[in-house]
Design an enzyme around this catalytic site. Sequence first.
Site, short mmCIF file in Angstrom:
data_model
loop_
_atom_site.label_atom_id
_atom_site.label_comp_id
_atom_site.label_asym_id
_atom_site.label_seq_id
_atom_site.Cartn_x
_atom_site.Cartn_y
_atom_site.Cartn_z
N LYS A 168 0.83 -1.20 0.00
CA LYS A 168 0.00 0.00 0.00
C LYS A 168 0.87 1.25 0.00
CE LYS A 168 -4.07 -2.00 0.28
NZ LYS A 168 -4.91 -2.10 -0.94
N ASP A 197 -0.37 0.28 -4.30
CA ASP A 197 -1.82 0.54 -4.38
C ASP A 197 -2.17 1.71 -3.47
OD1 ASP A 197 -4.56 0.50 -4.37
OD2 ASP A 197 -4.75 -1.61 -3.80
N GLU A 223 -1.66 1.40 -8.47
CA GLU A 223 -3.08 1.03 -8.50
C GLU A 223 -3.96 2.10 -7.87
OE1 GLU A 223 -3.73 -3.06 -7.56
OE2 GLU A 223 -5.52 -2.63 -6.38
N GLU A 249 -11.25 -2.26 -9.22
CA GLU A 249 -11.95 -2.90 -8.11
C GLU A 249 -13.17 -2.08 -7.68
OE1 GLU A 249 -8.40 -2.38 -5.46
OE2 GLU A 249 -9.93 -2.13 -3.92
N ASP A 272 -13.15 -7.26 -10.22
CA ASP A 272 -13.37 -8.17 -9.10
C ASP A 272 -14.64 -8.96 -9.42
OD1 ASP A 272 -14.34 -9.32 -6.67
OD2 ASP A 272 -13.15 -7.90 -5.50
N HIS A 299 -8.94 -8.45 -8.79
CA HIS A 299 -9.01 -8.02 -7.39
C HIS A 299 -9.84 -9.03 -6.60
CE1 HIS A 299 -10.92 -5.74 -4.00
NE2 HIS A 299 -9.68 -5.35 -3.86
MG LIG Z 1 -6.57 -2.26 -4.67
#
Ligand SMILES: [Mg+2]
Length: 362
Positions: A168, A197, A223, A249, A272, A299
């Site tokens: 992240k 992300d 992301e 996502e 996703d 995702h």
């Molecule tokens: Mg993500």
Amino acid sequence: MARIKSIETGHYRIPLSVTLSDSTHGEITAFELITLRVRDTDGAEGVGHSYTVGRNGGAIADILRREVPPLVDGREADDTEAIWQHVWWGLHYGGRGGPTVLALSALDIALWDLKAHRASLPLWRLLGGFDHRVPCYAGGIDLDLPVEALLAQSDENLRKGFRAIKMKVGRPDLASDVARVRAMREHLGDGFPLMADANMKWTVEEAVRAARALTPFDLVWLEEPIIPDDVAGHARIIAAGGVPIAAGENLRTLWEFKNYIAAGAVSYPEPDVTNCGGVTSFMKIARLAEAFNLPVTSHGAHDITVHLLAACPNRSYLEAHGFGLDRYIAHPLELEDGKALAPARPGHGIEFDWQGLARLAA
Ligand SMILES: [Mg+2]
């Protein structure tokens, strides 16, 4: 001919063994699992599910219990496209996204599972069959981990067999993000596939600045730099930032993906299956990406999605998601040389521990 005889919905609150964190959802201590069991007139069963990051699962379960049965009862179970269209249009005015499309996703997954069971095929073969060994990465939900813990988590992922990792970003200051990505790059070595992300944290200009600052670290992708509603902003970040962008996502329909792809706003479409409309929609998105010469990633819900990417020649990496169902299913995802293996069992092959789940009913 086998017709849909009954559907049964479950709604569970699944505690996470460690608290997870990202830039938008804060600390996540549990996720919601919404399950759907579809039985046909021959006694065969298919199972689908969706999930949330902790809220709104009640709305999804309510749609499945209240609205969906009258739309699907007695319909030919194999007609996944017809049922998808019927439910989509039946719920369109109050739906077209949100909990409705998550409910439809669970239904559609269950129907594809049922169809694959009836055909005695693993889902990835029913969907076309490309390669059951799918490149896979560990999706860290780790924004608040101290750097030492972040590196230790990576070592643990390497030990588990992962050969690609996502971390992240989107901390309050960009310098902190850069330091953490640099530490990961130095720890993992040049050439190791590393993604980052931001979970929609930034403005467009902040994202361009972040992408440029992260360029030296050779990310596979950056992301969700910004909100999903800003298609043109994504295109600008790709053009000006110099880093490939993954997003999807928080897109909920085939047509939202079309808008991104046609605008050059995404490098790695990332649907996703549990929120884009199920297997039916995911495969259309993947084929659309193929036509635009784009890789497709994923995702969440890796136990289902491994089948979908195993049917796509343009598959990129499967995300092994932080909300794993490992404790509640019989056969968690298997890894070999950094690849996830789509199982050979019929259907998607997920067998829930229904008794264990019953204790977590929401
Ligand atoms: Mg993500």
